[in-house]
Design a protein around this motif. Structure first.
Motif, PDB file in Angstrom:
ATOM      1  N   GLY A 297     -12.452   3.056 -11.686  1.00  0.00           N
ATOM      2  CA  GLY A 297     -11.992   4.175 -12.494  1.00  0.00           C
ATOM      3  C   GLY A 297     -10.686   4.783 -12.034  1.00  0.00           C
ATOM      4  O   GLY A 297     -10.250   5.797 -12.569  1.00  0.00           O
ATOM      5  N   ASN A 298     -10.056   4.199 -11.013  1.00  0.00           N
ATOM      6  CA  ASN A 298      -8.789   4.730 -10.525  1.00  0.00           C
ATOM      7  C   ASN A 298      -7.705   3.666 -10.670  1.00  0.00           C
ATOM      8  O   ASN A 298      -7.568   2.782  -9.818  1.00  0.00           O
ATOM      9  CB  ASN A 298      -8.905   5.161  -9.065  1.00  0.00           C
ATOM     10  CG  ASN A 298      -7.695   5.984  -8.627  1.00  0.00           C
ATOM     11  OD1 ASN A 298      -6.663   6.004  -9.290  1.00  0.00           O
ATOM     12  ND2 ASN A 298      -7.830   6.672  -7.509  1.00  0.00           N
ATOM     13  N   PRO A 299      -6.930   3.728 -11.738  1.00  0.00           N
ATOM     14  CA  PRO A 299      -5.906   2.702 -11.980  1.00  0.00           C
ATOM     15  C   PRO A 299      -4.769   2.732 -10.965  1.00  0.00           C
ATOM     16  O   PRO A 299      -3.941   1.824 -10.926  1.00  0.00           O
ATOM     17  CB  PRO A 299      -5.379   3.058 -13.380  1.00  0.00           C
ATOM     18  CG  PRO A 299      -5.657   4.525 -13.528  1.00  0.00           C
ATOM     19  CD  PRO A 299      -6.932   4.772 -12.782  1.00  0.00           C
ATOM     20  N   ASN A 300      -4.733   3.776 -10.121  1.00  0.00           N
ATOM     21  CA  ASN A 300      -3.647   3.906  -9.147  1.00  0.00           C
ATOM     22  C   ASN A 300      -3.886   3.099  -7.879  1.00  0.00           C
ATOM     23  O   ASN A 300      -2.978   2.988  -7.042  1.00  0.00           O
ATOM     24  CB  ASN A 300      -3.472   5.384  -8.783  1.00  0.00           C
ATOM     25  CG  ASN A 300      -3.178   6.249  -9.992  1.00  0.00           C
ATOM     26  OD1 ASN A 300      -2.243   5.989 -10.729  1.00  0.00           O
ATOM     27  ND2 ASN A 300      -4.007   7.262 -10.223  1.00  0.00           N
ATOM     28  N   VAL A 301      -5.099   2.560  -7.699  1.00  0.00           N
ATOM     29  CA  VAL A 301      -5.390   1.769  -6.496  1.00  0.00           C
ATOM     30  C   VAL A 301      -5.155   0.297  -6.815  1.00  0.00           C
ATOM     31  O   VAL A 301      -5.914  -0.322  -7.559  1.00  0.00           O
ATOM     32  CB  VAL A 301      -6.839   2.001  -6.010  1.00  0.00           C
ATOM     33  CG1 VAL A 301      -7.130   1.139  -4.779  1.00  0.00           C
ATOM     34  CG2 VAL A 301      -7.056   3.469  -5.680  1.00  0.00           C
ATOM     35  N   LYS A 302      -4.109  -0.259  -6.263  1.00  0.00           N
ATOM     36  CA  LYS A 302      -3.718  -1.649  -6.488  1.00  0.00           C
ATOM     37  C   LYS A 302      -4.025  -2.479  -5.237  1.00  0.00           C
ATOM     38  O   LYS A 302      -4.306  -1.926  -4.170  1.00  0.00           O
ATOM     39  CB  LYS A 302      -2.218  -1.724  -6.806  1.00  0.00           C
ATOM     40  CG  LYS A 302      -1.804  -0.902  -8.021  1.00  0.00           C
ATOM     41  CD  LYS A 302      -2.413  -1.442  -9.307  1.00  0.00           C
ATOM     42  CE  LYS A 302      -1.911  -0.680 -10.526  1.00  0.00           C
ATOM     43  NZ  LYS A 302      -2.572  -1.165 -11.767  1.00  0.00           N
ATOM     44  N   PRO A 303      -3.932  -3.811  -5.342  1.00  0.00           N
ATOM     45  CA  PRO A 303      -4.162  -4.630  -4.150  1.00  0.00           C
ATOM     46  C   PRO A 303      -3.258  -4.255  -2.975  1.00  0.00           C
ATOM     47  O   PRO A 303      -3.701  -4.179  -1.828  1.00  0.00           O
ATOM     48  CB  PRO A 303      -3.885  -6.052  -4.654  1.00  0.00           C
ATOM     49  CG  PRO A 303      -4.242  -5.996  -6.109  1.00  0.00           C
ATOM     50  CD  PRO A 303      -3.817  -4.629  -6.569  1.00  0.00           C
ATOM     51  N   HIS A 304      -1.973  -3.988  -3.254  1.00  0.00           N
ATOM     52  CA  HIS A 304      -1.062  -3.630  -2.156  1.00  0.00           C
ATOM     53  C   HIS A 304      -1.434  -2.277  -1.555  1.00  0.00           C
ATOM     54  O   HIS A 304      -1.139  -2.005  -0.387  1.00  0.00           O
ATOM     55  CB  HIS A 304       0.392  -3.627  -2.645  1.00  0.00           C
ATOM     56  CG  HIS A 304       0.709  -2.555  -3.665  1.00  0.00           C
ATOM     57  ND1 HIS A 304       0.997  -1.263  -3.304  1.00  0.00           N
ATOM     58  CD2 HIS A 304       0.762  -2.607  -5.020  1.00  0.00           C
ATOM     59  CE1 HIS A 304       1.227  -0.546  -4.405  1.00  0.00           C
ATOM     60  NE2 HIS A 304       1.090  -1.330  -5.456  1.00  0.00           N
ATOM     61  N   THR A 305      -2.115  -1.408  -2.346  1.00  0.00           N
ATOM     62  CA  THR A 305      -2.568  -0.126  -1.813  1.00  0.00           C
ATOM     63  C   THR A 305      -3.611  -0.346  -0.723  1.00  0.00           C
ATOM     64  O   THR A 305      -3.617   0.346   0.305  1.00  0.00           O
ATOM     65  CB  THR A 305      -3.191   0.732  -2.933  1.00  0.00           C
ATOM     66  OG1 THR A 305      -2.350   0.717  -4.080  1.00  0.00           O
ATOM     67  CG2 THR A 305      -3.394   2.161  -2.461  1.00  0.00           C
ATOM     68  N   THR A 306      -4.496  -1.303  -0.947  1.00  0.00           N
ATOM     69  CA  THR A 306      -5.538  -1.613   0.030  1.00  0.00           C
ATOM     70  C   THR A 306      -4.913  -2.112   1.327  1.00  0.00           C
ATOM     71  O   THR A 306      -5.324  -1.702   2.428  1.00  0.00           O
ATOM     72  CB  THR A 306      -6.511  -2.652  -0.550  1.00  0.00           C
ATOM     73  OG1 THR A 306      -7.109  -2.115  -1.730  1.00  0.00           O
ATOM     74  CG2 THR A 306      -7.587  -3.038   0.442  1.00  0.00           C
ATOM     75  N   ALA A 307      -3.917  -2.990   1.214  1.00  0.00           N
ATOM     76  CA  ALA A 307      -3.228  -3.482   2.411  1.00  0.00           C
ATOM     77  C   ALA A 307      -2.538  -2.338   3.141  1.00  0.00           C
ATOM     78  O   ALA A 307      -2.605  -2.231   4.382  1.00  0.00           O
ATOM     79  CB  ALA A 307      -2.215  -4.559   2.030  1.00  0.00           C
ATOM     80  N   LEU A 308      -1.886  -1.455   2.394  1.00  0.00           N
ATOM     81  CA  LEU A 308      -1.179  -0.336   3.014  1.00  0.00           C
ATOM     82  C   LEU A 308      -2.152   0.610   3.715  1.00  0.00           C
ATOM     83  O   LEU A 308      -1.875   1.104   4.812  1.00  0.00           O
ATOM     84  CB  LEU A 308      -0.370   0.419   1.958  1.00  0.00           C
ATOM     85  CG  LEU A 308       0.436   1.624   2.469  1.00  0.00           C
ATOM     86  CD1 LEU A 308       1.434   1.186   3.543  1.00  0.00           C
ATOM     87  CD2 LEU A 308       1.159   2.318   1.320  1.00  0.00           C
ATOM     88  N   ALA A 309      -3.307   0.852   3.091  1.00  0.00           N
ATOM     89  CA  ALA A 309      -4.306   1.740   3.704  1.00  0.00           C
ATOM     90  C   ALA A 309      -4.705   1.229   5.083  1.00  0.00           C
ATOM     91  O   ALA A 309      -4.758   1.992   6.063  1.00  0.00           O
ATOM     92  CB  ALA A 309      -5.531   1.852   2.797  1.00  0.00           C
TER      93      ALA A 309
END
Length: 933
Positions: free
Chosen positions: A267-279
């Protein structure tokens, strides 16, 4: 009837007077004209209104508020908000002082401390040797989430921490005269700074802001609190069981932290694959900084000289290995430490850790091409170096030195690795089904979506085992499926880069069938995370089904048994070496069917999962999706764990923590120690079935509770699904739509913007909005009517419920939490909000139903608890809520008035001068009630 014990805490009242007096000084000197006077006037008027609830007294409050300019109103609201923040500090500081006094008086410490818990174990006949199997199975895993419930800006949280620290210094009786004056001046200036700091965010939070917000608590409090928790446990073990216990009992690293921030994409379109790597990279940077800081501390401490000690041969060989690895660089680094073996080693270790930090910075900046053999590239090497130093120190009689800061660092390495928090990835099940359907169609021409469940399970089991994954034309896949597959590619990459344990589980929301779990494993297999080679299964991913609604909870048995009976899945689970994790959703089940049906459905679900685990011989762990409020599974952690079904916890528990819960538990190190300790000791007590038999639930209690849950669900659904105008009442008589403009999270408050259904609004916004309007009914609606219907003039049934309250932790915890939520409700204030409805008659009707159930709940809960007023058994909490109420009430009247003005006064651009003060009321009421969603 038992009466409320007189609660009188002179220390707390003195602390409140001090902080409030300083706030009054700030308002008189820094605020606009008359703000301080208006604040006091509103507080007095509301106190009178509570004693004498008549229209004339209500009109006095409205008259005070009438015609106040928006700017003045904003300042008045800010004053109330700051008062609540200072009140929270006074209460937290006083509780800390009280615990310190208990420690000074005796070693029993506070109720729920390690000392208290171990002493109870010893008195129950549990020996030190029997503790070991319990400790070996212990795993306490709080998980930070990014759900939008924290209304405070990070800047404000930092400023409040400074006020707390300064106030704490003043509690030292040794600070007198000039030094006390200086401390008072510092505290006064910090409160003045808070007044000049805007508590409302000017811009919406992005996912990166949420990641940063979660990381904030580790250097602030959690690193040191975590080390202190283990030191306290070790000390309590020796105190209770004797010095021999230190050699008999090993305290493993049973505490870990998890996170959803940057991994939860449902439900959160702002979380992308690269976001997971950055986290994960930002997490890795945070823990690497801490390791560097602690290496510096050890460099200062371990100034042993050659000739004064004899390091072990293994240590000396390790030192030589580092010199060989670093070559000429080592010559420069070691110049000042050649006569000091441990500093020599630590200097080289620090260099290697710095090289790791440089690599991380490059990767955070987007360059993943670099590698460095001289850097610490795995946590095992760093851990081994630290252990060599510890063993060498112990070999020449310096174990006492080794057991201090060095042991703390070794413990932190055990707990945090290079990943800091184990990240969970979450996505909704239909995204996986669609992705699998596209892949099977593109690769094999299979129409997956037309298959029944048995056919799907067969195809998935066979497809996962195909070496190298399925062959398919990526150009035939939709953008959504490509993104879903990219997530698994990132997971594989991060495992290589950060470490194998950097992910905890892949969570599937809206799990309705066993195939939903197998679909994730097929997608994982496309990136080498699972599969079969040379007849051997391998699996580097754990999958957790999430059961959220009442209907989902009722289908757990069928889904789990189907899943665990599949040979391919069992082989993959065994290959992963992981327990089967099952996540239970508190908030959606409560929003769906009400608190009774939700609480009982979750209780039965835990019993079912444990029974299935025993039947099939596969260990399971429960993951509790709790929120901050009672309506979302909140409440004190210690009591909540003890209220779980007997013999279902079994050493392991995982649960979400979010928003304001993180702030109230972890913004101050001393409180963080207390909260972590209480959670761990609750887990220990609830897991005693691992070492001795426990009494099972009585069947007649289960039957009784099942009947109450049915009655409560019927009442709740009648209100929320079958009462005309109810959802219009929700959207018009609460600030739910304005909450979305508060900039407190990256996730939308609704699944579908234009949809006014109960399903569309997220559970967090649902609970947040009802709490703001003092109608906290998700936490209690249905309890009163169910108890009334069950008893129906039958004294024997009433007595049975009283016995249940006394003897069954689950039932007692349920009604205790309901008392807290009922105390935070105010039906007179709620009536003010109901007048905002566009259909006045519908507003009165819905409010009447909620108010009527509130009265029933209060009457019946008191009848069963055999008390004369709510929270009679918790006078400290009752007193806290009374202190807050005189300031909360005026805020609610302001908020209701602002909502009315907002509806009537929008300019051509769709903006209103009343929006800013309205958003401030949301912040202030959240601070006063100490929970949002």
């Amino acid at each position: 009837m038992s009466r409320t014990p007189e609660y009188d805490d002179k220390t707390l009242r003195a602390n409140i007077r001090l902080l409030k007096g300083m706030l009054d000084n700030v308002l008189k000197n820094q605020a606009s004209h008359q703000v301080a006077e208006i604040v006091e006037q509103l507080q007095r008027q509301f106190t009178v209104l509570q004693r004498d609830n008549n229209p004339a007294k209500r009109q006095q409050i409205l008259k005070t508020l009438h015609n106040l300019p928006a700017e003045t109103l904003s300042e008045v609201i800010r004053a109330f908000s700051l008062y609540f923040s200072l009140l929270n500090i006074a209460e937290e500081s006083t509780q800390l002082q009280h615990r310190r006094h208990q420690i000074e008086k005796n070693k029993h410490y506070w109720r729920g401390s390690f000392h208290d818990t171990l002493l109870a174990f010893k008195n129950a006949g549990i020996s030190a040797e029997q503790l070991q199997p319990l400790l070996d199975d212990l795993h306490y895993l709080p998980v930070m989430t990014a759900h939008p419930t924290e209304a405070k800006r990070r800047t404000v949280r930092g400023a409040l921490r400074s006020v707390f620290v300064s106030h704490e210094k003043l509690q030292n009786s040794g600070i007198k005269g000039y030094f006390r004056d200086v401390a008072l001046e510092r505290l006064q200036s910090q409160i003045q700074l808070l007044w000049k700091t805007d508590e409302v965010r000017a811009h919406s939070m992005g996912v990166i802001d949420e990641i940063d917000s979660g990381l904030f608590y580790f250097p602030l409090s959690l690193f040191e609190a975590t080390a202190q928790v283990y030191r306290n446990f070790q000390r309590a073990l020796v105190d209770v069981y004797g010095s021999d216990a230190a050699s008999k009992v090993n305290i493993p690293s049973f505490l870990n932290f998890g996170s959803w921030i940057g991994g939860d994409r449902d439900g959160n379109p702002n979380v992308k694959p690269h976001t997971t790597a950055l986290a994960l990279r930002l997490q890795a940077r945070t823990i690497t900084r801490e390791y560097l800081r602690r290496i510096d501390i050890l460099l200062e401490q371990l100034a042993y000289s050659h000739g004064m000690c004899q390091p072990t041969e293994a240590f000396l060989q390790s030192l030589q290995n580092d010199r060989d690895l670093l070559g000429d660089t080592a010559i420069t680094l070691e110049r000042n430490y050649l006569q000091e073996p441990y500093r020599h080693k630590l200097a080289l270790m620090k260099f290697r850790m710095h090289r790791r930090m440089e690599l991380l910075e490059q990767r955070i900046a987007g360059d993943s091409s670099q590698s460095d053999d001289q850097a610490y590239n795995n946590i095992q090497t760093f851990h081994a170096d630290l252990c060599l130093i510890r063993e060498s120190l112990s070999s020449h009689g310096d174990q006492a030195i080794a057991d201090r800061d060095l042991q703390d660092l070794i413990r932190l390495v055990d707990i945090f690795g290079f990943y800091l928090m184990q990240l969970d990835v979450r996505q909704e099940s239909t995204r996986h089904s669609q992705a699998v359907a596209e892949i099977l169609s593109a690769g094999l021409g299979i129409d997956y979506l037309s298959m029944d469940e048995d056919q799907r399970m067969q195809v998935l089991s066979e497809a996962i085992a195909i070496p190298g994954g399925l062959g398919y034309d990526a150009s035939e896949l939709s953008a959504a499926t490509v993104e879903t597959l990219d997530v698994f590619q990132v997971m594989a990459q991060m495992r290589r880069e950060i470490g194998n344990d950097c992910f905890s589980r892949y969570v599937i929301s809206m799990t309705h069938s066993a195939s939903h779990i197998m679909e994730v494993l097929l997608l994982a297999a496309q990136n080498g995370l699972a599969g079969r080679i040379s007849g051997q299964w391998y699996c580097h991913i754990g999958v957790s089904p999430l059961f959220e609604t009442i209907d989902d909870l009722n289908h757990i048995d069928g889904v789990l048994r189907s899943l665990l009976s599949q040979p391919a899945y069992r082989a993959l689970l065994e290959a992963s070496g992981l327990r089967q994790e099952v996540m239970l959703g508190y908030s959606d089940s409560c929003k769906d069917g009400g608190i009774l049906a939700s609480a009982w459905g979750l209780y039965r679900a835990q019993q079912q999962v444990t029974a299935i685990s025993d039947d099939v011989g596969i260990p399971c762990r429960l993951f509790h999706g709790r929120g901050g409020t009672i309506g979302r599974g909140g409440g004190p952690t210690h009591e909540a764990i003890l209220a779980q079904p007997p013999a279902t916890v079994r050493g392991q528990i995982k649960f979400t923590e979010q928003g304001e819960v993180l702030f109230y538990r972890y913004n101050n190190m001393e409180t963080a120690i207390y909260e972590l300790t209480m959670g761990i000791t609750g887990l220990m007590k609830a897991s005693v079935s691992l070492i001795q038999p426990v009494e099972p639930d009585r069947p007649d209690n289960l039957q009784l509770m099942g009947e109450l849950a049915q009655l409560g669900e019927r009442s709740y659904r009648q209100l929320t699904e079958h009462t005309p105008g109810f959802l219009d009442y929700f959207y018009e008589a609460t600030p739910v739509q304005e909450i979305g403009q508060l900039n407190i999270g990256s996730r939308p408050s609704h699944r579908k913007k234009a949809d006014r259904s109960k399903y569309s609004v997220r559970a967090i916004a649902w609970v947040f909005a009802w709490a703001q309007s003092r109608q906290t009914f998700p936490a209690w609606y249905g309890i009163g009517s169910s108890l009334e219907s069950y008893c129906a003039g039958n004294p024997e049934r009433l007595q049975a419920l009283r016995e249940l309250y006394k003897n069954w932790p689950f039932f007692r915890n349920l009604l205790s939490n309901a008392q807290m939520a009922l105390s935070k409700s105010d039906m007179t204030i709620a009536e003010e909000y109901s007048s905002l409805c566009s259909d006045p008659e519908a507003g009165k009707r819905v409010h009447g139903l909620i108010a009527g159930e509130h009265r029933r709940c209060v009457d019946w809960v008191l009848e069963i608890a055999e008390c004369d007023q709510l929270l009679a058994e918790n006078p400290e909490l009752a007193a806290s809520l009374r202190r807050r109420n005189d300031y909360l009430g005026p805020l609610n009247y302001m908020q209701a008035g602002l909502l009315r003005a907002l509806n009537e006064d929008e300019d051509a651009n769709g903006q209103s001068r009343w929006m800013n003060p309205l958003l401030r009321t949301i912040n202030a009421i959240a601070a006063g009630m100490r929970n949002t969603g």
